[in-house]
Scaffold this motif. Structure first.
Motif, PDB file in Angstrom:
ATOM      1  N   PRO A  54      32.065  29.492  36.712  1.00  0.00           N
ATOM      2  CA  PRO A  54      32.159  30.913  36.352  1.00  0.00           C
ATOM      3  C   PRO A  54      31.847  31.152  34.879  1.00  0.00           C
ATOM      4  CG  PRO A  54      34.343  29.962  36.564  1.00  0.00           C
ATOM      5  CD  PRO A  54      33.383  28.919  37.046  1.00  0.00           C
TER       6      PRO A  54
ATOM      7  N   ASP B  59      41.448  34.022  43.894  1.00  0.00           N
ATOM      8  CA  ASP B  59      41.761  32.757  43.230  1.00  0.00           C
ATOM      9  C   ASP B  59      42.521  31.880  44.226  1.00  0.00           C
ATOM     10  OD1 ASP B  59      42.873  30.689  41.676  1.00  0.00           O
ATOM     11  OD2 ASP B  59      42.887  31.971  39.888  1.00  0.00           O
TER      12      ASP B  59
ATOM     13  N   GLU C 139      41.809  41.810  36.712  1.00  0.00           N
ATOM     14  CA  GLU C 139      42.691  41.579  37.854  1.00  0.00           C
ATOM     15  C   GLU C 139      42.843  42.878  38.652  1.00  0.00           C
ATOM     16  OE1 GLU C 139      47.359  40.359  38.457  1.00  0.00           O
ATOM     17  OE2 GLU C 139      46.212  39.326  36.893  1.00  0.00           O
TER      18      GLU C 139
ATOM     19  N   THR D  90      35.060  41.681  44.797  1.00  0.00           N
ATOM     20  CA  THR D  90      36.164  40.880  44.261  1.00  0.00           C
ATOM     21  C   THR D  90      36.140  39.475  44.866  1.00  0.00           C
ATOM     22  OG1 THR D  90      37.798  41.425  46.005  1.00  0.00           O
ATOM     23  CG2 THR D  90      37.581  42.973  44.156  1.00  0.00           C
TER      24      THR D  90
ATOM     25  N   ILE E  68      34.314  41.149  40.052  1.00  0.00           N
ATOM     26  CA  ILE E  68      33.137  40.509  39.456  1.00  0.00           C
ATOM     27  C   ILE E  68      31.889  41.310  39.822  1.00  0.00           C
ATOM     28  CG2 ILE E  68      34.157  38.182  39.515  1.00  0.00           C
ATOM     29  CD1 ILE E  68      32.285  37.599  41.920  1.00  0.00           C
TER      30      ILE E  68
ATOM     31  N   TYR F 195      40.014  28.553  37.468  1.00  0.00           N
ATOM     32  CA  TYR F 195      39.438  29.190  38.657  1.00  0.00           C
ATOM     33  C   TYR F 195      38.195  28.435  39.137  1.00  0.00           C
ATOM     34  CZ  TYR F 195      36.745  32.357  41.558  1.00  0.00           C
ATOM     35  OH  TYR F 195      36.003  32.873  42.581  1.00  0.00           O
TER      36      TYR F 195
ATOM     37  N   TYR G 121      36.086  39.919  35.747  1.00  0.00           N
ATOM     38  CA  TYR G 121      37.347  39.200  35.997  1.00  0.00           C
ATOM     39  C   TYR G 121      38.589  40.022  35.638  1.00  0.00           C
ATOM     40  CZ  TYR G 121      34.628  35.082  37.176  1.00  0.00           C
ATOM     41  OH  TYR G 121      33.748  34.198  37.801  1.00  0.00           O
TER      42      TYR G 121
ATOM     43  N   ALA H 269      36.784  34.044  32.954  1.00  0.00           N
ATOM     44  CA  ALA H 269      37.403  33.775  34.259  1.00  0.00           C
ATOM     45  C   ALA H 269      38.803  33.197  34.051  1.00  0.00           C
ATOM     46  CB  ALA H 269      36.533  32.806  35.053  1.00  0.00           C
TER      47      ALA H 269
ATOM     48  N   TYR I 237      40.106  39.212  41.655  1.00  0.00           N
ATOM     49  CA  TYR I 237      39.438  39.572  40.403  1.00  0.00           C
ATOM     50  C   TYR I 237      38.119  40.278  40.706  1.00  0.00           C
ATOM     51  CZ  TYR I 237      42.801  36.279  38.465  1.00  0.00           C
ATOM     52  OH  TYR I 237      43.968  35.631  38.136  1.00  0.00           O
TER      53      TYR I 237
END
Length: 237
Positions: free
Chosen positions: A204, A182, A92, A179, A191, A212, A90, A208, A189
């Motif tokens: 999640p 959101d 950014e 990614t 992952i 989200y 997560y 997170a 984000y």
């Protein structure tokens, strides 16, 4: 009488001469002896001095044994570092950029050629996702392609309904760039494939963004050599 006196004088002189001769002989012998001893002493001293002057020859020294050069032990092969930056769950990241024209069209069979595809994620295994691949158009092509099928270009994206293709045998790369978007902030984000499986089915993991929730937006899927190297979710209205 005179004759006897003369004889006595002659004999006395002869005796004195003999005595003197003997003394002279002894003196000469003693001198010669003394000279001989002196010469012997000088020779001895000269020999000793010469012996002291000449340095003694030392035996040749034995060189110290030379150790063979040390060969460094072979090192184990190191794992190649990942390409690009390393992300945490997560983190950014920058949202994906869509093409100005269109994505690649899926082939009807066989391995998908290298390229970027508009894709829906259907689930599947962690490293072997199940996806449906489409072709999407953007910008002026969005308008023309939508008009050709009697449709409209909405939000600058037109997804061709046909051709499409379901694919479930193409794996994620070990270092896939994955990614999600959101829905409330439009932010992206990073992952992992395991987290993608989890958020599609449940909530999640910790870390997170607050609030989200996973939304099944489409993904920009990039394929190289039959492997998915990038899978970036695109926020759409």
């Amino acid at each position: 009488m005179t004759t006897r006196r003369t004889l006595h004088l002659v004999l006395a002189g002869t005796l004195v001469a003999a005595t003197l001769a003997a003394c002279s002989s002894e003196t000469t012998s003693t001198a010669e002896s003394t000279t001989s001893i002196a010469d012997t002493t000088t020779i001895a001293e000269s020999t000793t001095s010469a012996a002291d002057t000449v340095p003694a020859t030392e035996p040749p020294s034995t060189p110290a044994p030379t150790e063979p050069p040390t060969t460094p032990a072979p090192t184990a092969a190191t794992t190649a570092p990942p390409v690009g930056p390393v992300y945490g769950l997560y983190d950014e990241v920058t949202p994906p950029t869509v093409p100005s024209t269109h994505t690649a069209a899926p082939t009807p069979s066989g391995t998908l050629p290298d390229g970027t595809y508009w894709t829906l994620y259907n689930g599947g295994d962690e490293m072997l996702p199940s996806v449906t691949v489409y072709q999407a158009f953007f910008g002026p092509e969005c308008v023309s392609q939508a008009a050709a099928t009697g449709d409209e270009c909405l939000n600058d994206i037109f997804v061709q309904g046909d051709p499409y293709r379901d694919v479930d045998d193409m794996p994620f790369a070990a270092d896939v760039y994955l990614t999600v978007a959101d829905p409330s902030t439009m932010q992206s984000y990073w992952i992992t494939p395991a987290e993608l499986v989890q958020i599609r089915a449940s909530s999640p993991s910790a870390g997170a963004p607050a609030g989200y929730d996973y939304v099944p937006f489409a993904y920009m899927m990039t394929v190289e050599d039959g492997v998915i190297v990038s899978f970036q979710q695109v926020w759409t209205p």
